[in-house]
Structures are given as structure tokens and as C-alpha cells.
Design a protein around this motif. Structure first.
Motif, PDB file in Angstrom:
ATOM      1  N   ASN A  48       0.804  -1.209   0.000  1.00 26.33           N
ATOM      2  CA  ASN A  48       0.000   0.000   0.000  1.00 26.33           C
ATOM      3  C   ASN A  48       0.843   1.267   0.000  1.00 26.33           C
ATOM      4  O   ASN A  48       0.336   2.360  -0.099  1.00 26.33           O
ATOM      5  N   THR A  82       3.079  15.650   8.954  1.00 30.56           N
ATOM      6  CA  THR A  82       2.342  14.852   7.986  1.00 30.56           C
ATOM      7  C   THR A  82       1.204  14.107   8.657  1.00 30.56           C
ATOM      8  O   THR A  82       0.101  14.025   8.132  1.00 30.56           O
ATOM      9  N   GLY A 104      -2.976  14.524   8.038  1.00 29.26           N
ATOM     10  CA  GLY A 104      -3.871  13.459   7.605  1.00 29.26           C
ATOM     11  C   GLY A 104      -5.055  13.246   8.529  1.00 29.26           C
ATOM     12  O   GLY A 104      -5.931  12.446   8.240  1.00 29.26           O
ATOM     13  N   LYS A 148       0.709  15.188   0.919  1.00 28.51           N
ATOM     14  CA  LYS A 148       0.550  13.732   0.887  1.00 28.51           C
ATOM     15  C   LYS A 148      -0.180  13.223   2.115  1.00 28.51           C
ATOM     16  O   LYS A 148      -0.913  12.250   2.037  1.00 28.51           O
ATOM     17  N   THR A 167      -3.336  11.004   1.389  1.00 27.93           N
ATOM     18  CA  THR A 167      -3.356   9.601   1.785  1.00 27.93           C
ATOM     19  C   THR A 167      -4.636   9.308   2.559  1.00 27.93           C
ATOM     20  O   THR A 167      -5.282   8.274   2.347  1.00 27.93           O
ATOM     21  N   LYS A 186      -7.433   9.167   0.126  1.00 33.66           N
ATOM     22  CA  LYS A 186      -7.370   7.964  -0.700  1.00 33.66           C
ATOM     23  C   LYS A 186      -7.962   6.768   0.035  1.00 33.66           C
ATOM     24  O   LYS A 186      -8.727   5.978  -0.538  1.00 33.66           O
ATOM     25  N   SER A 187      -7.647   6.647   1.328  1.00 34.82           N
ATOM     26  CA  SER A 187      -8.142   5.480   2.062  1.00 34.82           C
ATOM     27  C   SER A 187      -9.650   5.578   2.288  1.00 34.82           C
ATOM     28  O   SER A 187     -10.317   4.589   2.541  1.00 34.82           O
ATOM     29  N   LEU A 197       0.203   9.521  -6.119  1.00 38.51           N
ATOM     30  CA  LEU A 197      -0.371   8.497  -5.248  1.00 38.51           C
ATOM     31  C   LEU A 197      -1.304   7.563  -6.021  1.00 38.51           C
ATOM     32  O   LEU A 197      -1.952   6.702  -5.429  1.00 38.51           O
TER      33      LEU A 197
END
Lengths: 277, 382
Positions: free
Chosen positions: A118, A237, A241, B214, B218, B221-222, B247
Motif C-alpha cells: 500500500n 504529515t 492526515g 501527501k 493519503t 485515498k483510504s 499516489l
């Protein structure tokens, strides 16, 4: 590096980073013409030439802006550094220099995505880490193992005593600036390869991050700066997220800075020094 | 001795500044009419400011070439706000108090218009924003106008577009928390999209000027949405699209008028291919006003194709000039009333009127990026 030797923060460092990216932007088409586009040799040439040009620029900045103030209070030099930084940024934004609009940075190497399950890693990221490790080893060798490195450490320790021992202090400081600026140029190119829109203000954010990372790891400590940088990057980071936390991303960097300054002013790997009175 | 010398020098410097301040305070009278403009000519969103400035300048030059207004020539006083918070207030104060302008044109970005608007309102100087779409801009007061649609309309149009054209059921939203425009547009999009049966997936934020997205991508994306909505500005959007492509995300990405700039294409290259955005007008829309404007603009600025910000910069100046002609004076209350009465104005961007909220009621166009070009896709009428 400059802080280690001169004990002042070179704010113009982030602008040398920007100039490095712009130098690469202008020379890479010329190199492409002679060596074919996206060749490994051409890419190395771009790095070397940009680093050399920026080293000269760094030495020039030191000569014109900082050397005349060598014996003035540190605060004067610090404010001059901010002035130099703004001067470069706003000269760069003039439409006859670079212009304020972001310019498209050329692809220096063919980019690939490496898939590990992944996990997606861009070849540019691998390159960045690789170049960083190589330069880190090179820096360590220069500072610890060479004559000029010994002289740098001596100047850092005590300028007056160093000059009494016959060390050409001005030359050593010039060299330090040259070396630091060459590193900034390389950082600038790597940064531009990752985010290919370059503009005259592109250096400001990485400059701030670099400062936080250096303080986090312990100023003047090479491995410390790397650990600081990696920690900061990971934290930012992760914060980016997580919904709800992502708008505090920048805040997190500076909250860490404040905490470090409060509880461990010397940084994670730095040694606490007693200020001589 | 040393001290007194410096002291006198300082006094001298201060008095020179003061003299130059007072002596310039003319603008309104005389045989010219001073019009103020503030724009982001440098800094992060410079292409917006440069475009709107060029459009405005072209309008002023055209009117002057045709003999000016009310028998007077127009002078355009331009201030750069460097894309920085805090600067618009300085710029507008200088324009009003030092240059004595009769009206102010600006800004493209809502955050900076919102900063200048209260100052214009307080001093009763009409302000016309070319492209600030955040609804709160003109709610500041009755001296603040705009020649573009609002985000309430744009957000709704984008929501219909997502469920209609893109057939998206779940949309992720990535907002720039530094920008009032981005937050406002995200809000009106989310309201409309969820009331019309769509589902909002992950909602993440970034700070305008970031280079690494990113972390956010990310997470998106998930969550596997059908499309990503980015109400951001071109410089960030280009980088987000590049990193999304790295990605391996092949879902459509769409956004609002903040996307429109040549930089999006030059930086984003193939990563922005196929994506959509809504904007004010398209140079290819084929109305005579637009065709004339494009030709004049290309002639004046070395063959450059105007973007929507240039068109709106031109329209903002033309609406003001039209109002001055109708008011037959530059007195602020009369001028304000004349601007408010703008009806069926044939601007370069299209035909529009100003409503009671001082917003322009006009159509919106969708653009798709095809073969590295902005390609006209559809028009949505209000």
C-alpha cells in the motif's frame, strides 16, 4: 552551520535556497541541450553548477552585508540578515528579475512511483533522502577531519583566540558561508523537484522549518538537525492526515519549538553550555 | 554633539515626510479624477493581482483615449498589497487619505477585500471588488459592490455539477484554512451537496502555500471518494493534483474560480488534465464584448490571453466609469447610488445587473482542462 560559527541566524539562507532553485531553473535547459533531457549526468551537473553559483552568492552576501558588521552587536547583524532576506525576496519578485508568479520547474530526472504494497514512494523522495545522507557524511568529514574543518571549529569556539593562533578568520567565515549556501542550493533544487512551482517566496516556509528542526535537534549539531527534521516532518504529515487537526499543521511545528525552548533549550542532542560572563 | 547631529537629521527626515504627505493631498479636484486600485502584484497569488490590474489599466486607458469622463482624464493609483494580510488596510488608507481617490477597485481575494471593505465603508468611498466571491464581502455595508457572483451561487452550481455531470455520490473536500474564499465556498458546496442527497467524505484542511499534501491525500485515498473538491487557489491546486497523481488517484478533482491561472497549467502539466473548475467567463464564449476585450488585451499586453481576473478587473472599472457618467459627479453619495442602480450592464464577462445585496447576478461557466488548455464545458444561468 553559519550559526555554529558566527552565532547568528542567517535569515537570508532561505533565500539562497530559492536562488538555488532558480539557478537550476535557468541552467537546466542549457544542460538539457547538450546532454539530452533528464539524464543522470545532466542532473548532477545542474546540482553542482547551482551549488557553485550559490556558494559564490553566499560569500558575496557575507562580504557585503555581514563582514562590515563583524564587531557590532549581534542584534545589528540579525536585523541586517532580515533586511538582506527581504531585499532578495522582493528583488526576485520584480517582473524583470524572476517575477512574482510561480514558474514551472523542469523535471531533472524521470520520476517513478515505487509501490511497496500500500506504500507509494516517489523516486524523488528516495533521491532526497540519499542526497541528504551523502551530504551529511561529507559535512561530518569536512568539519571533523580536515584542516579547514578544524579551523571552523576553532573560530566557532573563540574567534579572537583563533585569530591569535594564525587562523585567517575572515577566510574561514567566507568558506562557511560558501559551504552553507551550496547546501541551501541543493536543498532548493530537491525541494523544487518535489513541488515543481518555484517562486521568490518559496524559501520562507522551509527556512522556518529548518530553523525549528535545528533547534529541536540542538543547534550546531548535525545529527541532531536531521533527527529534528525527520521528527518535525512526521508530526506535520500525521497532523495533516487527521481531520480536524490538519489546520493546526503549522501551529504544531511552532508549538514544538516553544516546548523545546522551555524544557530543553539546548535541543534533543545539544549540550547545555554555560554562558561565560 | 554626536547625539544632537543625529537628532536634527531625524527631525529633518520626519518633516520632509510630513511635507510630502500634505502637499500630495489633491486627487479629487483639479482636471483629473483619481481612481484607487489595490491588488496582489507580488507574493503568493500574484497572477491574480497582475491580471486584474492589467484589465483595470486597459479600461482606464481606453476611456482616457476616448476623452475621459465628465471632461476630465482618469488617473489610476495602484497599490500592491503583496498577498499579505494587513497590507490591504495600509493600501486603502493611503489611497483614501494621501491620493484622495473617489472610489476603490479591488481585490480578487475575499480575505483581502474583507480587510479593506470596512475602511471604505467608514470613509464613504465606493469600493468595487472585481472577483471576491465570499458573500460577506458586500455585507460590510452599502458602499461595497462586486461585479462577480457569490459563493452561494457558485457552491450550489458546483454541487449540482458534482452530482449531475460527475455522477459523484461521495466527495472529499480539501479546504485552505487561510482563505475566507476557500472556507466560504466549501461551506456552501457542502450544504447544497448534502441536501441534494450526496455524501461528504473526508474533510481535510491545508494552509495556502504548503508544498506537501501527501498526508491529507493519503487520508482521502483510504476513504475512497468519487471525486475531490478543492476550493483553493491555483498555486496550491497544481501541487495537490501532482501529488494526487503520484499516489495513483485517478478520480476527478474540481474546484472554483480560484483555479483559473496559466500557472495551473504550466506547473500542473499532465497532472491537472481532465479536471474541472467553475469560473466567471471564458475567452471563447463568443459575445462581441468579450471578443473586443480579448483583442484589445492581446494588443496591449504582448499577445497574452486574458483570464477571468483580467476580464473582471476591466468590468469593475467600466461599471465605475458608467456610474460616474450617469451620476454626472464624483461626489460619493451620488456615485454610490449610481453604482447601485447598475442594470443590464454589458460587460466583457457578460450581461449583468447589481441586485439589492450589491452583488452581480450573472452566469457561471465550467471549464475542463483538455490537452493542456482551458476548454469551455458548460454555462449555468442564475
Amino acid at each position: 552551520m553559519v550559526y555554529g560559527v558566527l552565532r547568528f541566524i542567517n535569515f537570508a539562507h532561505s533565500d539562497v535556497l530559492m536562488l538555488g532553485a532558480f539557478t537550476a531553473f535557468y541552467i537546466s535547459p542549457m544542460i538539457d541541450k547538450n546532454l539530452g533531457s533528464q539524464s543522470t549526468l545532466g542532473c548532477i551537473m545542474v546540482f553542482v553548477i547551482a551549488a557553485a553559483i550559490c556558494a559564490c552568492l553566499g560569500i558575496l552576501i557575507e562580504r557585503l552585508a555581514y563582514r562590515p558588521l563583524r564587531n557590532r552587536p549581534k542584534l545589528t547583524v540579525l536585523i541586517t540578515a532580515i533586511g538582506v532576506s527581504l531585499l532578495i525576496e522582493f528583488t526576485g519578485q520584480n517582473e524583470h528579475v524572476f517575477g512574482a508568479a510561480p514558474l514551472p520547474f523542469p523535471q531533472l530526472l524521470p520520476e517513478q512511483s515505487i509501490h511497496l504494497g500500500n506504500l507509494v514512494i516517489s523516486s524523488n523522495d528516495v533521491l532526497t533522502v540519499g542526497v541528504t545522507v551523502i551530504l551529511l557524511i561529507a559535512m561530518w568529514l569536512i568539519v571533523q577531519k580536515t584542516r579547514i574543518g578544524t579551523a571552523m571549529r576553532a573560530v566557532s569556539f573563540n574567534q579572537q583566540a583563533a585569530s591569535l593562533m594564525g587562523i585567517p578568520v575572515d577566510k574561514i567565515i567566507s568558506f562557511t558561508f560558501g559551504l552553507g549556501s551550496a547546501l541551501a542550493a541543493i536543498a532548493g533544487i530537491l525541494y523544487a523537484m518535489k513541488a515543481p512551482g518555484i517562486d521568490p517566496l518559496m524559501g520562507v516556509q522551509p527556512g522556518l522549518r529548518a530553523f525549528v528542526a535545528a533547534v529541536l535537534g540542538g543547534i550546531g549539531n548535525l545529527p541532531g538537525a536531521v533527527i529534528g527534521g525527520v521528527l518535525l516532518g512526521l508530526l506535520e504529515t500525521f497532523a495533516g492526515g487527521i481531520p480536524g487537526l490538519s489546520n493546526y499543521r503549522d501551529g504544531i511545528a511552532f508549538a514544538i519549538l516553544i516546548l523545546i525552548l522551555l524544557f530543553k533549550p539546548a535541543g534533543l542532542l545539544g549540550k547545555a553550555t554555560v554562558e561565560k560572563v | 554633539m554626536h547625539f544632537t547631529n543625529r537628532f536634527f537629521l531625524l527631525m529633518g527626515a520626519i518633516s520632509t515626510i510630513l511635507i510630502s504627505f500634505t502637499s500630495c493631498n489633491s486627487g479629487g479636484g483639479g482636471d483629473t479624477i483619481a481612481i484607487g486600485e489595490f491588488a496582489s502584484l507580488t507574493g503568493k497569488e500574484a497572477t491574480f493581482g497582475i491580471s486584474s490590474h492589467e484589465g483595470t489599466l486597459l479600461a482606464i486607458e481606453e476611456i482616457n483615449a476616448a476623452g475621459g469622463v465628465l471632461g476630465k482624464k482618469l488617473t489610476l493609483k495602484t497599490e500592491d498589497d503583496q498577498t499579505k494580510p494587513g497590507e490591504p488596510a495600509n493600501a486603502v488608507n493611503k489611497l483614501i487619505f494621501k491620493d484622495g481617490v473617489i472610489a476603490i477597485l479591488g481585490e480578487v481575494a475575499s480575505s483581502r477585500s474583507l480587510e479593506a471593505a470596512p475602511i471604505c465603508q467608514k470613509n464613504k468611498i465606493p469600493m468595487i471588488s472585481p472577483a471576491s466571491t465570499n458573500p460577506t464581502v458586500t455585507q460590510t455595508g452599502d458602499y461595497i459592490f462586486r461585479v462577480c457572483f457569490t459563493d452561494t451561487f457558485q457552491g450550489a452550481a458546483l454541487a449540482n455539477f458534482a452530482s449531475g455531470t460527475l455522477k459523484a455520490k461521495k466527495v472529499a473536500v480539501l479546504t485552505d484554512v487561510k482563505s475566507d474564499y476557500s472556507k466560504g465556498l466549501a461551506k456552501s458546496f457542502k450544504e447544497k451537496f448534502s441536501t441534494s442527497g450526496g455524501k461528504i467524505g473526508s474533510e481535510l484542511d491545508f494552509n495556502g502555500g504548503d508544498k506537501d499534501f501527501k498526508g491529507q491525500l493519503t487520508a482521502i485515498k483510504s476513504d475512497a471518494p468519487d471525486a475531490i473538491f478543492i476550493p483553493g487557489y491555483y498555486n496550491d491546486v497544481a501541487l495537490i493534483c501532482i501529488q494526487a497523481k503520484q499516489l495513483g488517484m485517478n478520480i476527478p478533482i474540481f474546484g472554483g474560480d480560484g483555479w483559473e491561472s496559466e500557472s495551473l497549467l504550466t506547473i500542473g502539466k499532465d497532472a491537472v488534465e481532465g479536471h474541472y473548475f467553475s469560473t466567471h467567463c471564458s475567452p471563447d464564449q463568443g459575445t462581441p464584448e468579450m471578443t473586443n476585450f480579448v483583442a484589445a488585451y492581446k494588443k496591449r499586453f504582448n499577445g497574452k490571453t486574458p483570464d477571468a481576473m483580467a476580464v473582471l478587473g476591466y468590468d469593475s472599472a467600466m461599471v465605475l466609469i458608467d456610474a460616474i457618467k450617469r451620476a454626472k459627479t464624483t461626489e460619493s453619495t451620488a456615485l454610490r447610488d449610481a453604482i447601485a442602480a447598475t442594470k443590464d450592464f454589458s460587460g466583457a464577462s457578460g450581461k449583468f445587473s447589481l441586485n439589492a445585496e450589491r452583488d452581480a447576478v450573472k452566469a457561471l461557466v465550467f471549464i475542463q482542462i483538455k490537452n493542456g488548455k482551458f476548454t469551455y464545458n458548460a454555462t449555468v444561468n442564475p
